[in-house]
Design a protein around this motif. Sequence first.
Motif, short mmCIF file in Angstrom:
data_model
loop_
_atom_site.label_atom_id
_atom_site.label_comp_id
_atom_site.label_asym_id
_atom_site.label_seq_id
_atom_site.Cartn_x
_atom_site.Cartn_y
_atom_site.Cartn_z
N ASN A 23 1.67 -2.50 -7.59
CA ASN A 23 2.95 -2.89 -7.01
C ASN A 23 2.94 -4.36 -6.57
O ASN A 23 2.78 -4.67 -5.39
CB ASN A 23 3.26 -1.97 -5.82
N PRO A 24 3.07 -5.28 -7.52
CA PRO A 24 2.91 -6.70 -7.19
C PRO A 24 3.97 -7.24 -6.22
O PRO A 24 3.63 -8.07 -5.37
CB PRO A 24 3.00 -7.40 -8.54
N GLU A 25 5.22 -6.72 -6.31
CA GLU A 25 6.25 -7.24 -5.40
C GLU A 25 5.86 -6.99 -3.95
O GLU A 25 5.89 -7.89 -3.10
CB GLU A 25 7.61 -6.58 -5.66
N ASN A 26 5.48 -5.76 -3.71
CA ASN A 26 5.10 -5.35 -2.37
C ASN A 26 3.94 -6.19 -1.85
O ASN A 26 3.96 -6.72 -0.73
CB ASN A 26 4.73 -3.86 -2.40
N LEU A 27 2.92 -6.38 -2.72
CA LEU A 27 1.73 -7.13 -2.32
C LEU A 27 2.07 -8.57 -1.97
O LEU A 27 1.63 -9.10 -0.95
CB LEU A 27 0.68 -7.08 -3.44
N SER A 28 2.89 -9.22 -2.81
CA SER A 28 3.19 -10.63 -2.56
C SER A 28 3.98 -10.81 -1.26
O SER A 28 3.74 -11.75 -0.50
CB SER A 28 3.93 -11.26 -3.74
N LEU A 29 4.87 -9.84 -0.98
CA LEU A 29 5.62 -9.93 0.28
C LEU A 29 4.70 -9.80 1.48
O LEU A 29 4.77 -10.57 2.44
CB LEU A 29 6.71 -8.85 0.32
N ARG A 30 3.81 -8.82 1.38
CA ARG A 30 2.91 -8.56 2.51
C ARG A 30 1.96 -9.73 2.73
O ARG A 30 1.69 -10.13 3.87
CB ARG A 30 2.12 -7.28 2.28
N GLY B 47 1.04 -19.39 6.65
CA GLY B 47 0.65 -20.79 6.82
C GLY B 47 -0.10 -21.38 5.66
O GLY B 47 0.05 -22.55 5.35
N ILE B 48 -0.91 -20.55 4.95
CA ILE B 48 -1.73 -21.13 3.88
C ILE B 48 -1.11 -20.93 2.50
O ILE B 48 -1.63 -21.43 1.50
CB ILE B 48 -3.17 -20.54 3.89
N ILE B 49 -0.01 -20.23 2.43
CA ILE B 49 0.61 -19.94 1.12
C ILE B 49 1.80 -20.87 0.85
O ILE B 49 2.67 -21.03 1.70
CB ILE B 49 1.05 -18.46 1.04
N GLU B 50 1.74 -21.47 -0.32
CA GLU B 50 2.85 -22.36 -0.69
C GLU B 50 4.00 -21.56 -1.28
O GLU B 50 5.15 -21.76 -0.94
CB GLU B 50 2.34 -23.39 -1.70
N SER B 51 3.64 -20.64 -2.20
CA SER B 51 4.67 -19.77 -2.77
C SER B 51 4.03 -18.46 -3.20
O SER B 51 2.84 -18.42 -3.49
CB SER B 51 5.34 -20.44 -3.97
N ALA B 52 4.84 -17.41 -3.19
CA ALA B 52 4.33 -16.11 -3.63
C ALA B 52 5.45 -15.35 -4.30
O ALA B 52 6.54 -15.25 -3.76
CB ALA B 52 3.80 -15.33 -2.44
N ASP B 53 5.19 -14.89 -5.52
CA ASP B 53 6.18 -14.02 -6.17
C ASP B 53 5.47 -13.10 -7.15
O ASP B 53 4.26 -13.15 -7.30
CB ASP B 53 7.27 -14.84 -6.84
N GLU C 128 -9.77 -11.65 0.20
CA GLU C 128 -10.17 -10.61 1.16
C GLU C 128 -8.95 -9.88 1.73
O GLU C 128 -8.93 -8.65 1.82
CB GLU C 128 -10.98 -11.25 2.29
N THR C 129 -7.92 -10.68 2.07
CA THR C 129 -6.71 -10.07 2.61
C THR C 129 -6.06 -9.15 1.59
O THR C 129 -5.65 -8.03 1.90
CB THR C 129 -5.71 -11.16 3.04
N ALA C 130 -6.00 -9.63 0.34
CA ALA C 130 -5.38 -8.82 -0.71
C ALA C 130 -6.13 -7.52 -0.90
O ALA C 130 -5.52 -6.45 -1.01
CB ALA C 130 -5.36 -9.61 -2.02
N ASP D 251 3.79 -12.53 4.45
CA ASP D 251 3.96 -12.28 5.89
C ASP D 251 2.68 -12.54 6.66
O ASP D 251 2.68 -13.19 7.70
CB ASP D 251 4.37 -10.80 6.11
N ALA D 252 1.58 -12.06 6.11
CA ALA D 252 0.31 -12.14 6.82
C ALA D 252 -0.27 -13.54 6.84
O ALA D 252 -0.85 -13.98 7.83
CB ALA D 252 -0.70 -11.16 6.21
N LEU D 253 -0.14 -14.28 5.68
CA LEU D 253 -0.84 -15.57 5.55
C LEU D 253 0.13 -16.74 5.37
O LEU D 253 -0.20 -17.73 4.72
CB LEU D 253 -1.81 -15.53 4.36
#
Lengths: 406, 303
Positions: free
Chosen positions: B231-238, B245-251, B272-274, B241-243
């Motif tokens: 479920n990539p959509e769910n993972l990228s959203l989570r 500050g260090i993420i430029e973009s996620a989709d 590790e978070t993933a 939310d969690a990181l």
Amino acid sequence: MKRFLQVFRFEFANTAKNKIFIGLTAVLLAVITGVLFFPAVKGESDTEKPAEVTSLTVIDNTQAGCAEFLKAAMTGYDITVIDGDRDSAEKLVESGELDSAIVINSPLEYTYIVNNLGLYDTTSSVISDLLLTKYKNDYLVSAGLSQQELSELNASAVSAQSVVVGQDLTKSFFYTYIIILLLYMAVMIYGQTVAQSIVTEKSSKAMELLITGAGEKNLIFGKILGNGLAGLSQLVILLVWSAVCYRINLEYWEDNMVISSLFGMDAETIALAVLFFIPGFLLYAFLYGAASSLASKAEEVGTLTMPITFIMILAFLGTFAGISMNDPENTLLKALSYVPFSAPMAMFARLSMNLATPLQAAVSLVILIASVVLIGYAAVAIYKIGILMYGKPPKFNELIRALKNR
Amino acid sequence: MDLSVYEITKSFGEKQVLNGISLEARAGEALGLLGRNGAGKTTLMRIIMGIFPPDSGRVLANGQPINRRSLNIGYLPEERGLYPKKKVTEQLLYFAALHGLSKKTALKNADALFEKLDAAAYKNARLETLSKGNQQKIQLIAALITDPDIVILDEPFSGLDPVNASLFKNIVKELIQNGKTVFFSSHQMNYVEEFCDNIAILNGGKIVLGGNIKKIKRSYPRNTLLIRCENPENLSLRLKDALGGIIESADAQNDAACITLVSEKDKKRLIETALSFESEIDEIKVMEPSLNEIFISYTEEQI
């Protein structure tokens, strides 16, 4: 050298094994055989045919015995004497009852009535001569000449003899002309074979592999000499076979001045023809090769080689005009015998008619060979550029620039 | 046999086609020559073949000026060309003879190649009667009949069906395995990636990018990760939310979450978070640019 020989062998085999080339040779051999054996075959059927007799109808209105005189003198004719006048004769000829009719009105005047007057119809002049003779005879007899004196007078004749101290031009003219024609045709045909073979390699793009394997010089020389030798072999085969056919049929051809002079050529003349033919062929083959290397498609070869063909035709016509002139030592022929493009024909013509000294021949040959070397060098340079140039053939000034930038 | 060219320049009339090209190909390696139409690839190959000389520069074999007489170079020209009206074997023997091969060796080599290319049936056919693909097989045999040390293949795969392309691929692979030096140009990047360790991209008569493909790819930013999971959509959203500050973009792309980091250094933390969020992760990899993208970015503007 090894690579040159490989290209040479390949090109020779390519032409010599070509079905069209073999077919053409076979057809020419058949034609030669047919022509030279023709009199032998015809001769046998000819003897059974009776000589043709022309029938002639004469209306004599003179009472001077003209009709009888003609009947006695014209042995090849079947002469019928009838009564009538010009109008009735005309009607008879018109209706087709008679082929022709002679109406004699007075000893020195007659009408020849004929349906269709042929180009070679000599009846009229024969009759004019005979009537004049009869008139003169009658006149002389009436003037007191005896019959014996008259026949003695008529029997007198002038005996004439021409002695040729120098060269008999009438004889050498024929074979000179034929050799020149052969030379012309051979250079034209084999030169164009070279042109076609170059453009085939270029348009099929086989060229890149060939250049890397063989090198440009080996390619163009191998091609020209390979094709040249194939052509020369064809010529030799045809000429040797002609000579064989001629020997077999010697009795029928001996009296034919054109044919017998051609086969009666001495070895020296043949050697001279070959000596001038080879550089002549090379000269034109280099030109054809260079021109065709600029073409990308077979269709373009014609346009590109046209100027060369044109020069060749001019050289041939000029030489032919030169040897046909009344004065065989004319300036035209002399000049053409030193111009490399026409020298193979013109100098050979002068030599075979004994009109040039060995020194003049040597000078002409040196000019010719120097031109072959020069043109060969230029042809290789053009070929090197041309074969890798695709697209539209370059204009003349573009070509010169490319040669300079090389 | 190592082959290198140094500072090659060539112009045709006013047009400068090559402007200082230097590159090197080592034995047992394939060098991919890339460039848009008209970039000068074929000109460079023709110079190496000695079809025409460069205006300046040198072609060296094993560090010495190349002697094409003693060296066999196999060449598959871009403009395919053999004699259309001649029989296949007859012309192959002619080309081999021009390169100094005996008839016996040439026949032996040709037979082996006919076998490999599945073309034995066309040995005695006239070339023009063959299909385009089969004519190309004969062209390749003509290039390889001398068993050359250096092989130059200009667009070897253009116009081949997948089966024939795979036959060609096997032959090229075999050449490389046998220690031949292979120069290779193609517009099909997948083939280049498959065979070539090194590439050179030509643009405007210069090499705008050259070197080892892997190194080139590594030189690009490595801050984008692909995480393939159910479920990539769910993972990228989570993850966002969690990181944050260090993420430029996620989709999400197809079956993977595509996460671009501000800094490469945070890769470990992201992974590790993933892993803690999702137990069913199929694959995690750093996204590299494809050769196609690299090629386009270097040649889009023709210099």
